[in-house]
Design an enzyme around this catalytic site. Structure first.
Site, PDB file in Angstrom:
ATOM      1  N   TYR B  91       5.929 -12.747  35.980  1.00  0.00           N
ATOM      2  CA  TYR B  91       6.929 -12.763  34.925  1.00  0.00           C
ATOM      3  C   TYR B  91       8.216 -13.473  35.359  1.00  0.00           C
ATOM      4  O   TYR B  91       9.252 -13.293  34.759  1.00  0.00           O
ATOM      5  CB  TYR B  91       7.221 -11.333  34.447  1.00  0.00           C
ATOM      6  N   ASP B 150      -0.270  -2.709  39.577  1.00  0.00           N
ATOM      7  CA  ASP B 150      -1.009  -3.531  40.538  1.00  0.00           C
ATOM      8  C   ASP B 150      -0.174  -3.983  41.736  1.00  0.00           C
ATOM      9  O   ASP B 150      -0.651  -3.936  42.859  1.00  0.00           O
ATOM     10  CB  ASP B 150      -1.637  -4.731  39.830  1.00  0.00           C
ATOM     11  N   HIS B 387      -0.182 -17.596  38.154  1.00  0.00           N
ATOM     12  CA  HIS B 387      -0.720 -16.778  37.078  1.00  0.00           C
ATOM     13  C   HIS B 387       0.403 -16.274  36.192  1.00  0.00           C
ATOM     14  O   HIS B 387       1.543 -16.164  36.604  1.00  0.00           O
ATOM     15  CB  HIS B 387      -1.557 -15.605  37.601  1.00  0.00           C
ATOM     16  N   TYR B 468       4.651  -6.951  24.696  1.00  0.00           N
ATOM     17  CA  TYR B 468       5.501  -5.850  25.158  1.00  0.00           C
ATOM     18  C   TYR B 468       6.354  -6.260  26.345  1.00  0.00           C
ATOM     19  O   TYR B 468       7.252  -5.515  26.746  1.00  0.00           O
ATOM     20  CB  TYR B 468       4.635  -4.626  25.514  1.00  0.00           C
ATOM     21  N   ARG B 469       6.133  -7.489  26.857  1.00  0.00           N
ATOM     22  CA  ARG B 469       6.745  -7.856  28.137  1.00  0.00           C
ATOM     23  C   ARG B 469       6.380  -9.310  28.366  1.00  0.00           C
ATOM     24  O   ARG B 469       5.320  -9.751  27.943  1.00  0.00           O
ATOM     25  CB  ARG B 469       6.078  -7.008  29.207  1.00  0.00           C
TER      26      ARG B 469
END
Lengths: 524, 524
Positions: B91, B150, B387, B468-469
């Protein structure tokens, strides 16, 4: 008596605002004069009759009318005190803090917009009571349970917004809230969470949406008027087993709470169970005069007589197990083994209770979400009918429980009242709610109650216990106990208040949050 | 390359601010030049190299230093991008949205202030990782379990503030948060909930305190810098039974999710379980080239070969049961009977899995709160190591699940990537997280990914699904999909932002919330 005017609002200005309100909602939905009496605090504490008196009330039928009302209130500087159902009588009912406010009575907005059985939720307007929602669910034969607090006539939304609690596994109402529609002081309507996405399909399914999770700032606050709210409902369980465990001695509360903590943390106690004091439970089905004709707190011998007569204890732990028998059997074994350590503990299921009315029979309904008003039988205990709740939060430890009990019951009795208390079992804390029943027609008793209450607040705070909720009369003093770092949190609330409601028209003084122009000097 | 400067901040002004920062934290804790590289987005998507580049970083050791830093940033108008650990690499890592920002690196504030076994909670600073907290708990032999996402190196606080999820019954991290300390943009420190009462004893036990419940506004936002946070921890259960259920066909997801919904609502599925796609699970212990040498998405025949080799399904449902055997036995009977309805469903406990490494053996640790980094083995699936997660929220219905799967997997494959998806089971919704692994060194692939991602966002929104994010690169576009009533919610966020941070120095652009002076024209 002429209706009061809020500080800085002239009679002319108020008259003009009311005229505009009538244009919005129709003149039959603006209440003045005698009709305002129903918005007074039903159980007043203060002996100053000028306090907490609305000037008028306006009852909108829809969100759009709320928006228009807010704009007019803003234009005229008229304080607006919104209430959902206004039935929270122990905390002020529909009465505003600032006399001369106009009550925004949302009772007419009573649509049940959706009840979804598949996902277990309802979307409701402010005027929907627990009775309404229960009847709707029963009428449609849906396999959903409500979670209800004691006043079944209360607003589903209002109770959640006030951080109210009930008695099933869904007992923390604000935790079960999902998605809001809110009218801001500028008249804009906001939808929170996923509701902010046009055409979304998860407004009542996922709380957080994207970005800051804002719903909490509209609870116990005056930052906006909530006009729709989602609430999660529990699927009907495949089994249900309410129980009562009684304990004979005052001091048992210490051991009982030590047993409760790990059981609750490990979800063996599955619901928001309660530990109730003798008199609170006895008062469901009896009056004081049946047992004791004297004044002042009841003596020990009378307490013992009540215990024997009603087959209850000095403390009574009432909970329920939910699920299929193999699971509830396993849980009950753990429960029984744990509480059997308390000498004299007695265990009951509903079939063991023969007397009628009976507290377990009564609560067996409450703990499955059937709304009622029975709990308020305690108002008849001593007559006079006024009551107020003192509700500090306590860690779930035996040490705190007995300390709280001694502090509060000692003072309550010192001031001549019976101790009627319960400890509601949260996840990691107890809501220690003491109900003080008083004669609301007796100015001296009101004065005594007020002295007692202020003392309880200060003594609790000195020991680190804070109230989670209160009557309008104590909002300032309790907010004042949350003063860490020179009142940093209250200052932040004020900053947000000033930004979202610069004219300060929404519920001035709610939870101790005052708009800028009322922050100094005479507030009410 | 010279470090970038934020809009309106001259080199001189920045130099002066850095000098002041050095006085606060010591010059060794202000990073410039080459040392800033570690704050870059590790998996950049944009091909514009000037984006998301910090000018410098400052690493305070304590709340008081954060207060001083904020005051200086405010004085000089320097944007500050606070990160807890900055390890959320999918992110954006520690990278700021506005190039030229100074990263407020809170890694040094890594004290575990309290871990309380009796009540099941921890009070931590932002720099505490899951590994840190796990080691602490193990070291003291406390019977408490973490809930871990994770990335085990991530911040316990940062993950909760970003609405992250894990895999135990405590999987909703923000729901398990209790009590905060927050530094506001004016340098004031606020404590929320019961923390606002001096000497309180329930800061980590009761969330709501008195008045508005404000904690949520500091999640996924830029309204303040959280410097302490309470998090509830699960008591070690008396039994634990992880399981894996595999399903052979793509289209099974529809039936599986229909089975999941009532089981989750009724708490038969006790934890935040996940339903994972073939490739996501296969990638834990293998690479793509072991099975398929070609380009583009793997063909069906290869998928079947992977399923046979790894003894997994096209979808794999991984969950766990928690509690004593009589309870988990009863739950498992219901689980097994329910999922046996899916043709070809296979059921596994850890003892049934012989291959190593194995996904159930791996997740059996995650679902009991052992932090790891194993999940990121998927980065090696196709090489290239970048990713990003696309994370729409979906109702828990079969219809939505298969629709989501088809929409997203279709587009992902159309753009030449393998579909690696999971549906994390929330209370009433699924987080459908699709991990897209790409070659971060290939500008063309980045461009392709960017086109794909924007298309996914828009197509999801058109069907009512919202994320949501997200990665910093998509915060504006995703915030833009939460536009109900002419962006009413975003406007409210801006109003609060302007009130709490009038200079707009805290994390401008976070979650699409811009301060007033950056709201129009060139933002970054």
């Amino acid at each position: 008596m002429a209706e009061p005017l809020a500080p800085g609002v002239s009679a002319d200005r108020m008259a003009n605002a009311l005229e505009r309100f009538r244009k919005i909602v129709g003149s039959e939905w603006v209440f003045t004069g005698e009709k305002v009496v129903s918005y007074h605090d039903p159980y007043p504490i203060s002996n100053d009759d000028t306090r907490y008196k609305a000037h008028a009330a306006v009852a909108p039928a829809a969100t759009e009318q709320v928006q228009e009302i807010v704009k007019v209130a803003s234009e005229f500087g008229v304080p607006l005190w919104p209430v959902s159902r206004g039935k929270n009588f122990a905390y002020g009912g529909a009465a505003p803090i600032v006399s001369g406010s106009v009550v925004g009575d949302l009772n007419r907005m009573n649509r049940i917009l959706e009840v979804n059985e598949k996902f277990g939720y309802a979307l409701v307007e402010p005027g929907v009571s627990y009775f309404d929602l229960y009847d709707h669910i029963r009428g449609r034969g849906l396999k959903l349970w409500l979670d209800v607090p004691d006043p079944g006539w209360g607003s589903v939304m209002g109770n959640a917004l006030d951080h109210g609690v009930g008695y099933t596994p869904y007992g923390d109402h604000f935790m079960m809230q999902c998605g809001m529609e809110v009218v801001l002081a500028n008249g804009e309507v906001v939808r929170t969470g996923m509701g902010a996405m046009p055409g979304n399909n998860t407004w009542q399914l996922f709380k957080y949406g994207f970005g800051p999770y804002v719903d909490g700032i509209f609870s116990q606050s005056n930052f906006g008027i909530v006009t729709k709210m989602g609430i999660w409902l529990m699927p009907e369980p495949t089994g249900y087993r309410p129980y009562l465990i009684t304990f004979p001695r005052e001091e048992d509360i210490e051991q009982v709470v030590e047993i409760v903590r790990p059981l609750r943390l490990n979800n063996v106690i599955q619901n928001a169970a309660t530990i109730r004091s003798l008199v609170l439970d006895a008062a469901i089905s009896a009056t004081r005069s049946q047992y004791y004709p004297g004044d002042g707190p009841i003596p020990d011998s009378v307490a013992k007589a009540i215990m024997a007569d009603q087959e209850i204890g000095m403390w009574n732990f009432c909970g329920a197990l939910y699920g299929p028998p193999p699971i509830t059997d396993a849980l009950w074994t753990v429960m029984r083994d744990s509480f059997a350590k308390v000498p004299g503990a007695k265990f009951y299921f509903p079939e063991d209770r023969k007397r009628r009315p009976d507290i377990l029979i009564h609560r067996a309904e409450t703990m499955k979400g059937i709304p009622k008003l029975t709990e308020f039988n305690f108002l008849n205990w001593a007559g006079g009918g006024g009551h107020v709740g003192f509700s500090p939060v306590s860690p779930t430890t035996g040490e705190d429980a007995i300390k709280q009990y001694r502090m509060v019951s000692g003072r309550v009795r010192e001031y001549g009242f019976d101790y009627m208390g319960l400890m509601a079992v949260g996840f990691r804390e107890l809501h220690h709610v003491t109900v003080i029943v008083y004669d609301r027609t007796d100015p001296k008793q009101r004065q005594r109650l007020d002295e007692l209450f202020n003392r309880l607040v200060q003594e609790a705070a000195a020991e680190g216990y804070g109230e989670y909720r209160t009557h309008i009369h104590y909002m300032d003093s309790i907010a004042g106990t949350y003063s860490w770092n020179d009142n940093a949190l209250i200052k932040m609330h004020q900053t947000i208040k000033d930004a979202l409601d610069p004219k300060g028209i929404l519920a001035p003084g709610k939870s101790g949050i005052w708009p800028r122009h009322m922050r100094h000097g005479d507030k009410a």
